[in-house]
Structure formats: C-alpha cells, structure tokens
Design an enzyme around this catalytic site. Structure first.
Site, PDB file in Angstrom:
ATOM      1  N   ASP A  41       0.831  -1.205   0.000  1.00  0.00           N
ATOM      2  CA  ASP A  41       0.000   0.000   0.000  1.00  0.00           C
ATOM      3  C   ASP A  41       0.869   1.260   0.000  1.00  0.00           C
ATOM      4  O   ASP A  41       0.348   2.379  -0.011  1.00  0.00           O
ATOM      5  CB  ASP A  41      -1.016  -0.005   1.142  1.00  0.00           C
ATOM      6  CG  ASP A  41      -0.366  -0.056   2.507  1.00  0.00           C
ATOM      7  OD1 ASP A  41       0.888  -0.120   2.577  1.00  0.00           O
ATOM      8  OD2 ASP A  41      -1.100  -0.031   3.508  1.00  0.00           O
ATOM      9  N   SER A  42       2.208   1.069  -0.062  1.00  0.00           N
ATOM     10  CA  SER A  42       3.091   2.191  -0.389  1.00  0.00           C
ATOM     11  C   SER A  42       2.699   2.745  -1.763  1.00  0.00           C
ATOM     12  O   SER A  42       3.125   3.838  -2.145  1.00  0.00           O
ATOM     13  CB  SER A  42       4.558   1.742  -0.385  1.00  0.00           C
ATOM     14  OG  SER A  42       4.723   0.541  -1.116  1.00  0.00           O
ATOM     15  N   LYS A 110      -0.958  -9.473   2.903  1.00  0.00           N
ATOM     16  CA  LYS A 110      -0.173  -8.953   4.033  1.00  0.00           C
ATOM     17  C   LYS A 110      -1.018  -7.952   4.808  1.00  0.00           C
ATOM     18  O   LYS A 110      -1.802  -7.208   4.199  1.00  0.00           O
ATOM     19  CB  LYS A 110       1.119  -8.279   3.542  1.00  0.00           C
ATOM     20  CG  LYS A 110       1.974  -7.719   4.685  1.00  0.00           C
ATOM     21  CD  LYS A 110       3.367  -7.306   4.229  1.00  0.00           C
ATOM     22  CE  LYS A 110       3.451  -5.945   3.614  1.00  0.00           C
ATOM     23  NZ  LYS A 110       2.998  -4.829   4.468  1.00  0.00           N
ATOM     24  N   GLU A 112      -0.857  -5.332   8.561  1.00  0.00           N
ATOM     25  CA  GLU A 112       0.028  -4.752   9.577  1.00  0.00           C
ATOM     26  C   GLU A 112      -0.519  -4.964  10.983  1.00  0.00           C
ATOM     27  O   GLU A 112      -1.724  -4.869  11.205  1.00  0.00           O
ATOM     28  CB  GLU A 112       0.189  -3.244   9.328  1.00  0.00           C
ATOM     29  CG  GLU A 112       0.916  -2.936   8.032  1.00  0.00           C
ATOM     30  CD  GLU A 112       1.079  -1.438   7.791  1.00  0.00           C
ATOM     31  OE1 GLU A 112       0.759  -0.625   8.683  1.00  0.00           O
ATOM     32  OE2 GLU A 112       1.521  -1.086   6.686  1.00  0.00           O
ATOM     33  N   GLU A 180       9.868  -4.003   9.874  1.00  0.00           N
ATOM     34  CA  GLU A 180      10.202  -2.710   9.262  1.00  0.00           C
ATOM     35  C   GLU A 180      10.800  -1.756  10.290  1.00  0.00           C
ATOM     36  O   GLU A 180      10.215  -1.512  11.363  1.00  0.00           O
ATOM     37  CB  GLU A 180       8.947  -2.080   8.623  1.00  0.00           C
ATOM     38  CG  GLU A 180       9.261  -0.720   7.994  1.00  0.00           C
ATOM     39  CD  GLU A 180       8.228  -0.208   7.012  1.00  0.00           C
ATOM     40  OE1 GLU A 180       7.265  -0.939   6.703  1.00  0.00           O
ATOM     41  OE2 GLU A 180       8.389   0.941   6.554  1.00  0.00           O
TER      42      GLU A 180
HETATM   43  O1  KIV Z   1       3.588  -1.115   1.467  1.00  0.00           O
HETATM   44  C1  KIV Z   1       4.752  -1.527   1.378  1.00  0.00           C
HETATM   45  O2  KIV Z   1       5.466  -1.281   0.397  1.00  0.00           O
HETATM   46  C2  KIV Z   1       5.277  -2.342   2.469  1.00  0.00           C
HETATM   47  C3  KIV Z   1       6.725  -2.676   2.451  1.00  0.00           C
HETATM   48  C4  KIV Z   1       7.537  -1.488   2.795  1.00  0.00           C
HETATM   49  C5  KIV Z   1       7.044  -3.827   3.312  1.00  0.00           C
HETATM   50  O3  KIV Z   1       4.566  -2.685   3.348  1.00  0.00           O
END
Ligand code: KIV
Length: 273
Positions: A41-42, A110, A112, A180
């Site tokens: 989600d970056s 994934k 968090e 992270e």
């Molecule tokens: O959203 C993302 O790119 C991430 C990575 C930095 C692990 O969660």
C-alpha cells in the site's frame, strides 16, 4: 509456473522481495528473478501521490494488483490489505480478503500489526486457506499512533512488543513476518526465535529476506534518499534528463528526424496539390 510458496523456514539463501504496482514494474521484477513481489500500500505514496498509505482503498489495490499479476504471472504475489479493510471484524476482513484473492490472483495477503483483532483475522484467513504475511515494527498505516514514521523497538517496551507481536503472528498462522525499521540486533533475535521467515526493510542483514520499494531502489524520486533504502539506480534523474532533451529537440525541430518519419511517393502527394 513457479508460484509455490518459497522456502520460508529460514532459507539458506535470503529471499528477495520487491514491491510492484503496475505491469512494466512486475515484468521487470519477474525478469530479474525475485522470489516474491509485494503490491504494497506504499502504492499510496509512490504512485498515487498521497502523503500516507491510509487513503489507499480496496479498489485501488485490486486495480494495481491485477496489472502486476498480468506482468508477473509466475512469481509469488503478496498483496497488502489496505487500512480499514481488516479492522471492522473478521467477517468483513474475510470478505475483503476473498475479493482480493479472487480478483487479483494474489498468492498471499499482508496486513500490519499484531493486535488481538488483527491476530483473529490472521487466524480466520489462514484457517480458510489464505496465506498471510504479517508486518511489525514501523507500520505506516498507523504511523501517527506510533509517533510518526520512526524506527521502532529501541526501548524496552517497544522492543518487547515487536518481538511478542512477531511470535503471536506466527502462532496465529502467518507464514512470514515483515520487520520494518527496527534495530538490526532486535531483527536478528526475532529471526532466531521464529520458525517462519522474517523479511526485513530497515532491519539489518540477519533477516531471512529483504524487501525494498521499487521506486526507492531504482531512485525514481530525485533527492528522496531514505536511510532504509539503497538506491541501485538513479532512474528519476535519467527520466528527467531524457524528458528535457526531448523537449529541447521538439522546440528546435530536431525531433522527429527521418528515422521516425514515414515516406510517400511523389506522384501520390502531387495529386493533392
Ligand atoms: O507497502 C509496502 O510497500 C510495504 C513494504 C515497505 C514492506 O509494506
């Protein structure tokens, strides 16, 4: 097709994960032979221009993950569940997770955190056959509550919370955990304590794998140096210089040349005069 779960229980050779958000990036990542691609989600920061990951929607992540899957059909694909899509109970989370898997072809999701609520979601998803990668340490979706985008695990309380969170995620069924922005020695300890793989970003060399954001590792944003990311190229500068050269050549009528132009017979043209 080599989309089986990579060797995740402390692999001999570190796992290579990189983010991708579109078809060309995914093609390049697959051609480079990475082990896992993450549609992170970056996306919100590096592609959509938001100043955090929080505004990224389920629709956004699905749209981009579908393009990534088309570009990397043979690479293990992990997709982030965006902020808010797994925070309103396990039923909602399961519905959103199934949507992402069905609509994108993701191999795993994934999420968090390691709160009791998130652990419940990890349990339900993994019991229902959806592999989950956990994520502790700095968690951008809730960074404001963590005091901003800053390194975690430096004091007693934060170090213990990070270690216990990683262990709880494994216990709940996560097949790997992203660490992270935590001290390298804490990441090493967590890696030793876990049976499943750790994948680090800003977490030192002792993790079982590493992940970097595509735009960071390729240097796509000029001047945006980050401590946790090594820039393996300066594509942002190269792109700007190429665009400047293009603009100058158009203005000077140096582009296009004969090489980029089509020809026609004189007699066909003459009839038009
Ligand atoms: O959203 C993302 O790119 C991430 C990575 C930095 C692990 O969660």
């Amino acid at each position: 097709m080599k989309r089986s779960l990579p060797e995740l229980s402390h692999p001999q050779q570190p796992l290579v994960m990189v983010t991708a958000y579109d078809f060309p990036g995914a093609r390049q990542a697959q051609a480079a032979g990475v082990d896992l691609i993450l549609v992170g989600d970056s996306l919100g920061n590096v592609v959509l221009g938001y100043d955090s990951t929080a505004p990224v929607t389920l629709g956004d992540i699905i749209h981009h993950a579908r393009a990534v899957r088309r570009g990397a059909p043979d690479t293990f694909l992990v997709v982030d569940l965006p902020f808010g899509t797994y925070h309103t109970g396990v039923t909602d989370a399961m519905r959103h997770a199934v949507r992402v898997v069905q609509e994108t072809g993701a191999d795993a999701l994934k999420m968090e955190g390691a709160t009791p609520e998130v652990l419940d979601v990890v349990r339900v998803l993994t019991r229902n056959g959806i592999p989950v990668m956990g994520h502790v340490g700095l968690m951008p979706q809730t960074a404001t509550a963590q005091g901003g985008l800053r390194v975690q695990g430096k004091d007693d309380e934060s170090a213990r919370r990070t270690l216990e969170g990683a262990l709880a995620l494994q216990e709940a069924g996560a097949f790997a955990v992203v660490l992270e922005a935590i001290p390298a020695r804490l990441a090493r300890l967590i890696t030793e304590r876990l049976d499943v793989a750790t994948i680090g970003i800003g977490a030192g060399v002792h993790c079982d794998g590493q992940v970097l954001v595509y735009h960071d590792l390729l240097g796509l944003y000029e001047g945006d140096e980050k401590k946790i990311a090594k820039r393996y190229a300066e594509l942002g500068r190269q792109a700007r210089e190429a665009l400047q050269t293009y603009a100058a050549e158009v203005r000077a009528r140096e582009f296009p040349t004969k090489d980029q132009s089509f020809v026609m017979k004189d007699e066909v043209l003459d009839k038009l005069y």
